[in-house]
Motif scaffolding. Structure first.
Motif, mmCIF file in Angstrom:
data_model
loop_
_atom_site.group_PDB
_atom_site.id
_atom_site.type_symbol
_atom_site.label_atom_id
_atom_site.label_comp_id
_atom_site.label_asym_id
_atom_site.label_seq_id
_atom_site.Cartn_x
_atom_site.Cartn_y
_atom_site.Cartn_z
ATOM 1 N N ALA A 204 0.819 -1.196 0.051
ATOM 2 C CA ALA A 204 -0.005 -0.035 -0.031
ATOM 3 C C ALA A 204 0.876 1.361 0.021
ATOM 4 N N GLY A 205 1.906 0.950 0.044
ATOM 5 C CA GLY A 205 3.004 2.461 0.128
ATOM 6 C C GLY A 205 3.530 3.009 -1.226
ATOM 7 N N ALA A 206 4.307 4.051 -1.339
ATOM 8 C CA ALA A 206 4.958 4.378 -2.595
ATOM 9 C C ALA A 206 6.369 4.214 -2.732
ATOM 10 N N ALA A 207 6.829 4.454 -3.840
ATOM 11 C CA ALA A 207 8.309 4.326 -4.183
ATOM 12 C C ALA A 207 9.242 4.852 -3.095
ATOM 13 N N ILE A 208 10.194 4.218 -2.674
ATOM 14 C CA ILE A 208 11.127 4.985 -1.690
ATOM 15 C C ILE A 208 12.507 4.782 -2.069
ATOM 16 N N VAL A 209 13.329 5.706 -1.974
ATOM 17 C CA VAL A 209 14.879 5.667 -2.132
ATOM 18 C C VAL A 209 15.807 6.159 -1.024
ATOM 19 N N LEU A 210 16.463 5.620 -0.556
ATOM 20 C CA LEU A 210 17.549 6.209 0.288
ATOM 21 C C LEU A 210 18.924 6.366 -0.027
ATOM 22 N N ALA A 211 19.480 7.768 0.241
ATOM 23 C CA ALA A 211 20.782 7.850 -0.326
ATOM 24 C C ALA A 211 21.779 8.008 0.736
ATOM 25 N N ASN A 212 22.859 7.419 0.735
ATOM 26 C CA ASN A 212 23.748 7.322 1.688
ATOM 27 C C ASN A 212 24.913 8.418 1.160
ATOM 28 N N ILE A 213 25.192 9.771 1.907
ATOM 29 C CA ILE A 213 26.013 10.740 1.490
ATOM 30 C C ILE A 213 27.131 10.879 2.688
ATOM 31 N N ASN A 214 28.346 10.638 2.398
ATOM 32 C CA ASN A 214 29.379 10.779 3.504
ATOM 33 C C ASN A 214 28.753 10.174 4.983
ATOM 34 N N GLY A 215 28.363 9.166 5.172
ATOM 35 C CA GLY A 215 27.740 8.518 6.142
ATOM 36 C C GLY A 215 26.369 8.851 6.767
ATOM 37 N N SER A 216 25.801 9.724 6.054
ATOM 38 C CA SER A 216 24.721 10.077 6.705
ATOM 39 C C SER A 216 23.456 9.861 5.611
ATOM 40 N N GLU A 217 22.327 9.726 5.973
ATOM 41 C CA GLU A 217 21.222 9.321 4.915
ATOM 42 C C GLU A 217 20.034 10.300 4.852
ATOM 43 N N VAL A 218 19.651 10.394 3.418
ATOM 44 C CA VAL A 218 18.377 10.968 3.221
ATOM 45 C C VAL A 218 17.519 9.940 2.589
ATOM 46 N N ALA A 219 16.286 10.502 2.528
ATOM 47 C CA ALA A 219 15.283 9.655 1.673
ATOM 48 C C ALA A 219 14.387 10.356 1.071
ATOM 49 N N TYR A 220 13.876 9.706 -0.095
ATOM 50 C CA TYR A 220 12.946 10.043 -1.024
ATOM 51 C C TYR A 220 11.543 9.360 -1.147
ATOM 52 N N VAL A 221 10.655 9.789 -0.698
ATOM 53 C CA VAL A 221 9.154 9.121 -0.956
ATOM 54 C C VAL A 221 8.533 9.682 -1.872
ATOM 55 N N ASP A 222 8.110 9.040 -3.005
ATOM 56 C CA ASP A 222 7.311 9.506 -4.075
ATOM 57 C C ASP A 222 5.911 9.648 -3.968
ATOM 58 N N ASN A 223 5.031 10.607 -4.490
ATOM 59 C CA ASN A 223 3.845 10.663 -4.424
ATOM 60 C C ASN A 223 3.294 11.335 -5.596
ATOM 61 N N ALA A 224 1.824 11.473 -5.553
ATOM 62 C CA ALA A 224 1.068 11.711 -6.704
ATOM 63 C C ALA A 224 1.625 13.099 -7.558
ATOM 64 N N LEU A 225 2.046 13.842 -6.366
ATOM 65 C CA LEU A 225 2.382 15.412 -6.918
ATOM 66 C C LEU A 225 3.810 15.542 -7.406
ATOM 67 N N ARG A 226 4.832 15.299 -6.726
ATOM 68 C CA ARG A 226 6.184 15.619 -6.804
ATOM 69 C C ARG A 226 7.172 15.079 -5.896
ATOM 70 N N GLY A 227 6.623 14.131 -5.145
ATOM 71 C CA GLY A 227 7.746 13.697 -4.242
ATOM 72 C C GLY A 227 8.249 14.297 -2.940
ATOM 73 N N GLU A 228 8.705 13.623 -1.978
ATOM 74 C CA GLU A 228 9.260 14.645 -1.040
ATOM 75 C C GLU A 228 10.478 14.111 -0.558
ATOM 76 N N VAL A 229 11.526 14.893 -0.342
ATOM 77 C CA VAL A 229 12.894 14.646 0.398
ATOM 78 C C VAL A 229 12.732 14.588 1.676
ATOM 79 N N VAL A 230 13.235 13.583 2.482
ATOM 80 C CA VAL A 230 13.066 13.362 4.027
ATOM 81 C C VAL A 230 14.486 13.349 4.464
ATOM 82 N N GLU A 231 14.521 14.176 5.406
ATOM 83 C CA GLU A 231 15.734 14.318 6.061
ATOM 84 C C GLU A 231 15.819 14.057 7.594
#
Length: 269
Positions: A204-231
């Motif tokens: 029931a969820g959306a596409a998700i991506v996690l990016a590791n940058i210099n040891g820390s992570e940010v995530a991206y959650v897709d949605n019907a409008l434009r997606g959201e960067v999660v920090e």
């Protein structure tokens, strides 16, 4: 922006709008001269997007933009932090040392063939005027996987991704064989959650991506409008746990590729 201070993007957008209006052109009329979508012109004028380099000569020729606007585009706008939904994630993606993704519906953008990307981007848009520009932008993002020191890319796909027809049998077969070819790279792992698993945390969820940058992570959650960067760390941690749960439900890498190859055979024409 703080208070009433205008950003470079907004200033350039305002000047594009003023120039268009002085030429007595509607947004739709200007859009057709490229052609691009009317909504893209609106995004330029609001400052949400800046015109691509290849559009500038035509835009200048049509509107007669002064040289100062072009200098601002080169010197300021191109280096300005873009709105979060537009640019922050692509920058994180390109700087990452590892990318972990889950897709329940379609092949992830970084793994798409040109024909598959075109079919996906056309969905819900009968005749998008700027379709080819969107396809080119998506393919350009894939360079992150072929740079000199590419990130580890680990994709978890629901089996629906390899079974759902997108763009026709030939497009599907080519796309799935591309996944097989990509999986041969040491830095790319592709897993599939088979239908036999039944319901799982990503259904029931959306596409998700996690990016590791210099040891820390940010995530991206897709949605019907434009997606959201999660920090926020706690939110990113929750998304990572979800991805780990989904990866645990998936087939081993070798078994996943075998399933993808069988699916490719089913799309033979």
């Amino acid at each position: 922006m703080s208070g009433n201070r205008m950003t470079a993007r907004q200033f350039v957008g305002r000047e594009i709008r003023h120039a268009r209006e002085s030429k007595q052109l509607t947004r739709a009329e200007l859009a057709k001269t490229f052609p691009v979508s009317e909504s893209l012109v609106a995004s330029w004028e609001s400052g949400r997007l800046i015109p691509k380099t290849e559009y500038l000569p035509h835009l200048t020729g049509i509107l007669g933009l002064p040289d100062v606007i072009l200098r601002i585009l080169d010197d300021l706008v191109s280096r300005e932090v873009a709105p979060e939904w537009l640019d922050k994630w692509t920058r994180a993606e390109s700087d990452s040392s590892a990318l972990l993704t889950f897709e329940p519906l379609v092949v992830p953008g970084l793994l798409q063939t040109e024909d598959y990307a075109r079919a996906v981007l056309r969905l819900g848009k009968p005749a998008p005027l700027d379709l080819e520009g969107q396809v080119s932008a998506r393919l350009a993002r894939q360079k992150v996987l072929t740079r000199e020191d590419p990130p580890l890319y680990h994709a978890v796909l629901d089996e629906a991704v390899i079974r759902r027809p997108v763009g026709g049998p030939a497009t599907m077969r080519d796309q799935l064989m591309r996944l097989v070819d990509l999986s041969r790279r040491d830095e790319i792992i592709i897993q599939v959650i088979p239908f036999e698993v039944g319901a799982h945390a990503g259904v029931a969820g959306a596409a998700i991506v996690l990016a590791n940058i210099n040891g820390s992570e940010v995530a991206y959650v897709d949605n019907a409008l434009r997606g959201e960067v999660v920090e926020k760390p706690e939110d990113v941690a929750a998304i990572r746990r979800l991805w780990q749960m989904l990866s645990a439900k998936a087939l081993h890498e070798d078994a996943s590729i075998e399933l993808i190859m069988k699916a490719a055979e089913s799309w033979e024409t």
